[in-house]
Motif scaffolding. Structure first.
Motif, short mmCIF file in Angstrom:
data_model
loop_
_atom_site.label_atom_id
_atom_site.label_comp_id
_atom_site.label_asym_id
_atom_site.label_seq_id
_atom_site.Cartn_x
_atom_site.Cartn_y
_atom_site.Cartn_z
N GLN A 78 8.57 10.23 2.29
CA GLN A 78 8.80 9.05 1.46
C GLN A 78 10.01 8.26 1.99
OE1 GLN A 78 7.22 10.73 -2.85
NE2 GLN A 78 8.93 9.33 -2.75
N PRO A 124 8.24 2.28 6.05
CA PRO A 124 6.99 3.04 5.97
C PRO A 124 6.29 3.07 7.33
CG PRO A 124 7.11 1.35 4.27
CD PRO A 124 8.20 1.06 5.25
N LEU A 151 5.52 7.93 5.47
CA LEU A 151 4.15 7.71 5.01
C LEU A 151 3.66 6.30 5.33
CD1 LEU A 151 4.43 5.77 2.31
CD2 LEU A 151 5.00 7.91 1.21
N ALA A 153 2.01 2.98 3.98
CA ALA A 153 1.84 2.30 2.70
C ALA A 153 0.45 1.69 2.60
CB ALA A 153 2.88 1.19 2.55
N THR A 154 -0.14 1.80 1.40
CA THR A 154 -1.42 1.13 1.16
C THR A 154 -1.24 -0.38 1.14
OG1 THR A 154 -2.20 3.01 -0.15
CG2 THR A 154 -3.35 0.92 -0.46
N ASN A 237 10.01 1.79 -3.27
CA ASN A 237 8.71 2.10 -3.85
C ASN A 237 8.49 1.15 -5.03
OD1 ASN A 237 6.37 3.14 -4.89
ND2 ASN A 237 7.15 5.22 -5.16
N ASN A 240 2.26 1.85 -7.27
CA ASN A 240 0.89 1.70 -6.77
C ASN A 240 0.81 1.82 -5.25
OD1 ASN A 240 -0.21 1.34 -9.35
ND2 ASN A 240 0.15 -0.87 -9.31
N ASN A 241 1.64 2.70 -4.68
CA ASN A 241 1.71 2.89 -3.22
C ASN A 241 1.98 1.60 -2.48
OD1 ASN A 241 1.80 4.66 -1.03
ND2 ASN A 241 -0.35 4.37 -0.53
N THR A 242 2.76 0.72 -3.11
CA THR A 242 3.24 -0.50 -2.47
C THR A 242 4.70 -0.27 -2.08
OG1 THR A 242 1.77 -1.88 -3.81
CG2 THR A 242 3.65 -2.97 -2.78
N TRP A 243 4.98 -0.41 -0.79
CA TRP A 243 6.32 -0.10 -0.28
C TRP A 243 6.89 -1.30 0.45
CZ3 TRP A 243 8.73 4.66 -0.99
CH2 TRP A 243 7.93 5.67 -1.55
#
Length: 413
Positions: A78, A124, A151, A153-154, A237, A240-243
């Motif tokens: 993360q 990310p 990770l 990011a979506t 962060n 909603n997995n938005t970074w």
């Protein structure tokens, strides 16, 4: 005499026995260390001194034992978690943390330099390398080498900002940050935002919605203030997995104070510059059915020449109120819906006495040019005298909210 002789002999036997016990402890190493002051030609204890009278305490020297978190080879780390490098013996000499673009991550040591902790958030989907060295209590240098991956990011979080970097703006301009994706964790994002000013200013962030956050002072910016906005959202962060994938710094200046007051009933606009009345200008405002909105407006755009087509506000060709003027001079937008302050030579006869426009504030070309040359994007225009009021979001409407309500719009309030 015989009894006395036996007694002396008994004492001698006890003395010999006592000496024998003492020699056994000193020579055999039974408890792993020599008795202080005892003579021995060789010690079986590592690190013990062979010099009579010297300390026989074992040495505490040890090689540096390095620990890196996250672990070497870790994936999906993360970005908002700190990187730590530590040693249980000795101290750290230097630590460098870089991403695969070669960008360094700042960090700091603790007091005794046994631990280094990163300060900035990470990118990310990036590979990071940890390098450096440590020195153990044995004096030997130990290299530090580790890699890990963050990770993927979506969705990414990026910012568009008003004002522009290096711009000089008016005293009422609110800082506006527009996000490319919705922010779910507003508090986490807001913690990464800061505003620094050259003079003390009391201000607050205010979330307009999940994709916009603004900042304004309690009162207008002091003239001449230098402002720096830090958007340190890389690695944050947002939910909603938005970074956050990047950070930005915007620096701008506040110009002179130009505050305009439009009194629709009296058909006049007064312009105050740096606290002094500079000019009173005869104006015309919106006629019946096109009432000019009252409230605090902020100049959003400036055009030396602007085409104004009534079709953009829903008035179609053939309608008696339709207009299409290609060369409106000295036009300054104050609402998103289409209100401007501009030169209006076609209404000169009504300026100062009647309201005949379609909602804009019109004035002579001479006054409009003078006014255009005084103002900056971000200067306030305060309109009074009508029952129609500014709608939230119809332009830069931050000043139409009480200070208490504005502050309550912060995610950290």
């Amino acid at each position: 005499m015989r009894k006395h002789g036996l007694a002396v002999a008994g004492i001698c036997v006890l003395l010999v026995a006592g000496t024998a016990c003492s020699d056994t402890k000193a020579g055999s190493g039974g408890n792993g260390q020599s008795t202080p002051g005892a003579s021995s030609s060789q010690s079986s204890t590592p690190g013990a001194s062979n010099t009579p009278g010297a300390s026989t305490t074992p040495s505490e020297s040890a090689a540096a034992a390095i620990s890196v978190v996250p672990a070497k080879g870790a994936t999906a780390v993360q970005p908002d978690k700190p990187v730590t490098v530590s040693t249980t013996a000795g101290k750290l000499n230097d630590v460098t943390l870089k991403d695969d673009d070669g960008d360094k991550v700042t960090g700091s040591f603790n007091t005794d330099k046994t631990q280094w902790t990163s300060a900035a958030l990470l990118k990310p989907n990036a590979t990071y390398t940890v390098s450096g060295s440590a020195e153990g209590t044995d004096g030997a240098s130990v290299p530090i080498s580790s890699t890990f991956k963050t990770l993927k990011a979506t969705k990414s979080l990026k910012a568009s900002v008003v004002p522009l970097n290096g711009e000089t703006v008016g005293v009422a301009l609110p800082i506006q940050i527009y996000w490319n994706n919705p922010v779910k964790d507003r508090a986490a994002v807001e913690k990464q935002l800061s505003v620094k000013t050259s003079v003390p200013v009391d201000g607050s962030w205010h979330w307009v919605n999940s994709k916009q956050v603004n900042y304004r002072p309690k009162n207008y910016w002091p003239a001449g203030t230098k402002v720096t906005v830090n958007i340190d959202t890389q690695g944050v962060n947002a939910g909603n997995n938005t970074w956050g994938t990047s950070s930005r710094t915007i620096a701008f200046d506040i110009g002179k104070s130009v505050v305009s007051n439009v009194n629709v009933k009296k058909h006049v606009m007064t312009v105050t510059i740096n606290g002094k009345l500079a000019r009173s200008i005869p104006i015309t405002a919106g006629k019946d059915g096109f009432t000019t909105r009252s409230g605090v407006k902020v100049i959003m755009e400036k055009f030396p020449t602007k085409r104004m087509d009534a079709a953009t506000v829903g008035i179609k060709p053939g309608d008696p109120n339709y207009y299409n003027i290609s060369d409106v001079r000295w036009a300054q937008r104050v609402t998103s819906s289409g209100e401007f302050i501009h030169g209006a030579p076609w209404s000169t006869g009504s300026q100062g006495s009647a309201n005949v426009s379609h909602g804009c504030v019109g004035m002579s070309l001479k006054d409009a040019q003078w006014y255009y040359n005084q103002t900056l994007r971000g200067d306030p225009v305060i309109v009074t005298g009508t029952s129609r009021h500014m709608e939230p979001g119809n332009g830069w409407t931050d000043w139409n909210t009480t200070w208490a309500t504005y502050k309550a719009g912060s995610a950290l309030s």
